[in-house]
Write a protein that holds these residues in place. Structure first.
Motif, PDB file in Angstrom:
ATOM      1  N   ALA A 164     -19.310 -21.425   3.832  1.00 19.73           N
ATOM      2  CA  ALA A 164     -19.050 -19.902   4.053  1.00 19.73           C
ATOM      3  C   ALA A 164     -19.049 -18.824   2.676  1.00 19.73           C
ATOM      4  O   ALA A 164     -18.684 -19.549   1.641  1.00 19.73           O
ATOM      5  CB  ALA A 164     -17.844 -19.859   4.713  1.00 19.73           C
ATOM      6  N   LYS A 165     -19.306 -17.619   3.035  1.00 19.50           N
ATOM      7  CA  LYS A 165     -19.474 -16.727   1.918  1.00 19.50           C
ATOM      8  C   LYS A 165     -19.006 -15.519   2.758  1.00 19.50           C
ATOM      9  O   LYS A 165     -19.253 -14.877   3.376  1.00 19.50           O
ATOM     10  CB  LYS A 165     -20.783 -16.647   1.414  1.00 19.50           C
ATOM     11  N   ARG A 166     -18.005 -14.843   2.063  1.00 21.26           N
ATOM     12  CA  ARG A 166     -17.315 -13.594   2.541  1.00 21.26           C
ATOM     13  C   ARG A 166     -17.053 -12.535   1.643  1.00 21.26           C
ATOM     14  O   ARG A 166     -16.702 -12.918   0.304  1.00 21.26           O
ATOM     15  CB  ARG A 166     -15.912 -14.006   3.359  1.00 21.26           C
ATOM     16  N   GLN A 167     -17.330 -11.435   1.864  1.00 25.84           N
ATOM     17  CA  GLN A 167     -16.922 -10.231   1.196  1.00 25.84           C
ATOM     18  C   GLN A 167     -15.632  -9.847   1.197  1.00 25.84           C
ATOM     19  O   GLN A 167     -15.196  -9.628   2.474  1.00 25.84           O
ATOM     20  CB  GLN A 167     -17.960  -9.125   1.369  1.00 25.84           C
ATOM     21  N   THR A 168     -14.920  -9.820   0.176  1.00 25.66           N
ATOM     22  CA  THR A 168     -13.487  -9.449   0.340  1.00 25.66           C
ATOM     23  C   THR A 168     -13.164  -8.494  -0.819  1.00 25.66           C
ATOM     24  O   THR A 168     -13.294  -8.719  -1.780  1.00 25.66           O
ATOM     25  CB  THR A 168     -12.625 -10.801   0.508  1.00 25.66           C
ATOM     26  N   PRO A 169     -12.061  -7.607  -0.252  1.00 28.58           N
ATOM     27  CA  PRO A 169     -11.361  -6.691  -1.600  1.00 28.58           C
ATOM     28  C   PRO A 169     -10.642  -7.904  -2.476  1.00 28.58           C
ATOM     29  O   PRO A 169     -10.049  -9.021  -1.996  1.00 28.58           O
ATOM     30  CB  PRO A 169     -10.485  -5.978  -0.873  1.00 28.58           C
ATOM     31  N   THR A 170     -10.819  -7.741  -3.723  1.00 36.12           N
ATOM     32  CA  THR A 170     -10.086  -8.523  -4.738  1.00 36.12           C
ATOM     33  C   THR A 170      -8.589  -8.158  -4.623  1.00 36.12           C
ATOM     34  O   THR A 170      -8.045  -7.137  -4.201  1.00 36.12           O
ATOM     35  CB  THR A 170     -10.278  -8.186  -6.390  1.00 36.12           C
ATOM     36  N   ARG A 171      -7.810  -9.504  -4.566  1.00 30.97           N
ATOM     37  CA  ARG A 171      -6.297  -9.594  -4.333  1.00 30.97           C
ATOM     38  C   ARG A 171      -5.608  -8.798  -5.427  1.00 30.97           C
ATOM     39  O   ARG A 171      -6.047  -8.847  -6.416  1.00 30.97           O
ATOM     40  CB  ARG A 171      -5.884 -11.082  -4.323  1.00 30.97           C
ATOM     41  N   GLY A 172      -4.610  -7.801  -4.735  1.00 28.60           N
ATOM     42  CA  GLY A 172      -3.901  -7.349  -5.818  1.00 28.60           C
ATOM     43  C   GLY A 172      -4.153  -5.765  -6.277  1.00 28.60           C
ATOM     44  O   GLY A 172      -3.859  -5.195  -7.172  1.00 28.60           O
ATOM     45  N   VAL A 173      -5.458  -5.490  -5.768  1.00 24.59           N
ATOM     46  CA  VAL A 173      -6.199  -4.333  -6.448  1.00 24.59           C
ATOM     47  C   VAL A 173      -5.084  -2.862  -6.153  1.00 24.59           C
ATOM     48  O   VAL A 173      -5.019  -2.081  -6.706  1.00 24.59           O
ATOM     49  CB  VAL A 173      -7.482  -4.192  -5.706  1.00 24.59           C
ATOM     50  N   ASP A 174      -4.707  -2.900  -4.909  1.00 23.98           N
ATOM     51  CA  ASP A 174      -4.160  -1.794  -4.378  1.00 23.98           C
ATOM     52  C   ASP A 174      -2.571  -1.957  -4.030  1.00 23.98           C
ATOM     53  O   ASP A 174      -1.970  -1.285  -3.249  1.00 23.98           O
ATOM     54  CB  ASP A 174      -4.899  -1.193  -3.024  1.00 23.98           C
ATOM     55  N   LEU A 175      -2.086  -3.053  -4.548  1.00 29.83           N
ATOM     56  CA  LEU A 175      -0.800  -3.493  -4.046  1.00 29.83           C
ATOM     57  C   LEU A 175       0.101  -2.415  -5.065  1.00 29.83           C
ATOM     58  O   LEU A 175       0.163  -2.095  -6.185  1.00 29.83           O
ATOM     59  CB  LEU A 175      -0.456  -4.707  -4.881  1.00 29.83           C
ATOM     60  N   ALA A 176       1.313  -1.736  -4.180  1.00 30.19           N
ATOM     61  CA  ALA A 176       2.372  -0.935  -4.707  1.00 30.19           C
ATOM     62  C   ALA A 176       3.183  -1.813  -5.560  1.00 30.19           C
ATOM     63  O   ALA A 176       3.600  -3.030  -5.175  1.00 30.19           O
ATOM     64  CB  ALA A 176       3.084  -0.371  -3.740  1.00 30.19           C
ATOM     65  N   VAL A 177       3.623  -1.260  -6.790  1.00 25.96           N
ATOM     66  CA  VAL A 177       4.801  -1.969  -7.554  1.00 25.96           C
ATOM     67  C   VAL A 177       5.935  -1.615  -7.011  1.00 25.96           C
ATOM     68  O   VAL A 177       6.314  -0.356  -7.019  1.00 25.96           O
ATOM     69  CB  VAL A 177       4.517  -1.579  -9.146  1.00 25.96           C
ATOM     70  N   PRO A 178       6.957  -2.697  -6.741  1.00 31.01           N
ATOM     71  CA  PRO A 178       8.206  -2.292  -6.347  1.00 31.01           C
ATOM     72  C   PRO A 178       9.063  -1.576  -7.331  1.00 31.01           C
ATOM     73  O   PRO A 178       8.760  -1.937  -8.646  1.00 31.01           O
ATOM     74  CB  PRO A 178       8.793  -3.625  -5.582  1.00 31.01           C
ATOM     75  N   ALA A 179       9.898  -0.930  -6.862  1.00 31.58           N
ATOM     76  CA  ALA A 179      10.937  -0.367  -8.034  1.00 31.58           C
ATOM     77  C   ALA A 179      11.669  -1.497  -8.913  1.00 31.58           C
ATOM     78  O   ALA A 179      11.857  -1.366  -9.910  1.00 31.58           O
ATOM     79  CB  ALA A 179      11.822   0.662  -7.316  1.00 31.58           C
ATOM     80  N   ASP A 180      11.973  -2.554  -8.022  1.00 37.40           N
ATOM     81  CA  ASP A 180      12.572  -3.691  -8.614  1.00 37.40           C
ATOM     82  C   ASP A 180      12.169  -5.119  -8.528  1.00 37.40           C
ATOM     83  O   ASP A 180      12.176  -5.388  -7.571  1.00 37.40           O
ATOM     84  CB  ASP A 180      13.996  -3.838  -8.583  1.00 37.40           C
ATOM     85  N   GLY A 181      10.989  -5.370  -9.545  1.00 37.49           N
ATOM     86  CA  GLY A 181      10.313  -6.345  -9.265  1.00 37.49           C
ATOM     87  C   GLY A 181      10.802  -7.638  -9.134  1.00 37.49           C
ATOM     88  O   GLY A 181      10.657  -8.701  -8.886  1.00 37.49           O
ATOM     89  N   ALA A 182      12.318  -7.780  -9.946  1.00 41.16           N
ATOM     90  CA  ALA A 182      13.231  -9.076  -9.500  1.00 41.16           C
ATOM     91  C   ALA A 182      14.004  -8.877  -8.418  1.00 41.16           C
ATOM     92  O   ALA A 182      14.917  -9.819  -8.336  1.00 41.16           O
ATOM     93  CB  ALA A 182      14.100  -9.115 -10.936  1.00 41.16           C
ATOM     94  N   ALA A 183      13.799  -8.030  -7.634  1.00 42.39           N
ATOM     95  CA  ALA A 183      14.738  -8.148  -6.380  1.00 42.39           C
ATOM     96  C   ALA A 183      14.516  -9.320  -5.567  1.00 42.39           C
ATOM     97  O   ALA A 183      13.518  -9.776  -5.360  1.00 42.39           O
ATOM     98  CB  ALA A 183      14.324  -6.945  -5.655  1.00 42.39           C
TER      99      ALA A 183
END
Length: 355
Positions: A274-293
């Protein structure tokens, strides 16, 4: 020190005398050839590159010629050309040969050869890093799914279970260990089954979890980490219903044949399914206010210790066993804390709406 330098990429084919030149610079005044192309295609240069490629190590070649035989040059002494070549490689991935040539003996001493070998390794690492960077920054990437045969595939069929790759644990050059979650609760049956395969060097129970076994498997073949060495991203590796599937993420302009060849060098019956076109993971992820929550104090402490010790570097600064010893806990406990911490962090980025 050198009058010529060139890079010949790795070439596959039956014509052992054929050498493709990727980049070069030659000052022909010091050689018998009158132009750059003649020097690079000469038996002397071609033999040098071929020997370095076959030996997978630094090689030195010499040749002598009569100085007065060269047009416009008059001398009573014989001249000597010296050349050295080293592989351009990173781990198991080879990209070609770096070669230099000149007339000064000092440029080809043993210490200089060691420096050239280090340069070849550095170039190989830079190529891998550049390919990995392209995979990460591509706004659109391609997922390639491969199927191949493996002992875990046979295991999944024998016990009607799924096997999921969790991560590499150790690598001593000839054997590679990595953790696998096997959805079967009888470890003795798992170990007895895998012991029948010559490629399996060892099988150790890490922990039992939710009617499944987390097992550390040591193999003689290549680990999933070979993808990283080739500049590809491993999305998942699992076995189910007798099939082993590997999904890799590569830049959209990547040559699929190169990926297939890299895998086929280490696994049997590799097939692109299989070959699939897919958006790269993590490109448009929002950064949480507290990454260690969501982290407990213990998870945070273990994660910080692992990070400071270089556990998340490549190559790793310290193994999981070394970090566990520093924290005075079992290796399995360390992995449990790290997985819980990583799950909490990833969930805070991508969200976890599961009930």
């Amino acid at each position: 020190m050198y009058e010529a330098a060139w890079i010949a990429p790795a070439e596959a084919g039956d014509d052992a005398g054929a050498v493709a030149i990727e980049s070069s610079s030659v000052a022909t005044e010091s050689f018998s050839e009158t132009d750059e192309e003649s020097f690079l295609t000469s038996p002397f240069a071609r033999r040098l590159v071929r020997k370095a490629d076959e030996a997978d190590a630094a090689v030195v070649e010499r040749r002598r010629f009569e100085s007065d035989a060269r047009a416009g040059v008059e001398s009573d002494a014989d001249d000597e050309s010296i050349a050295a070549a080293v592989p351009v490689a990173c781990g198991r991935q080879r990209f070609g040969v770096l070669a230099v040539a000149g007339t000064e003996e000092s440029g080809f001493a043993e210490t200089t050869q060691n420096g050239l070998e280090l340069l070849g390794e550095t170039l190989g690492f830079a190529i891998i890093a550049d390919r990995r960077r392209n995979t990460l920054i591509e706004s659109d990437a391609v997922e390639l799914e491969f199927a191949f045969t493996s002992p875990l595939g046979d295991l999944s069929a024998a016990f009607d279970c799924r096997c999921d790759h969790l991560g590499s644990v150790a690598d001593d050059g000839n054997a590679h260990a990595y953790e696998t979650r096997i959805a079967h609760d009888d470890f003795d049956e798992i170990r007895s089954f895998l012991d029948e395969y010559a490629a399996i060097r060892g099988c150790r129970l890490v922990e039992r979890r939710d009617e499944a076994c987390v097992v550390e498997i040591t193999v003689a073949g290549a680990p999933p980490g070979l993808l990283a060495e080739a500049g590809f991203g491993l999305v998942s590796l699992y076995a189910s219903n007798g099939d082993t599937r590997l999904i890799a993420e590569v830049p959209s302009d990547e040559d699929v044949t190169r990926v297939l060849d890299a895998l086929s060098n280490h696994w049997d019956d590799v097939e692109l399914v299989a070959k699939r076109q897919t958006p790269t993971r993590g490109v448009d992820l929002a950064v949480p206010a507290d990454g260690a929550a969501g982290l407990t104090d213990r998870q945070r402490s273990v994660l910080e210790t692992a990070f400071e010790a270089g556990y998340y570097d490549w190559p790793r600064g310290h193994t999981a066993e070394e970090i566990a010893e520093r924290l005075d806990i079992a290796s399995a406990t360390l992995h449990q804390h790290l997985r819980a911490a990583e799950h909490a962090l990833v969930s805070s980025f991508v969200g976890d709406d599961r009930e």
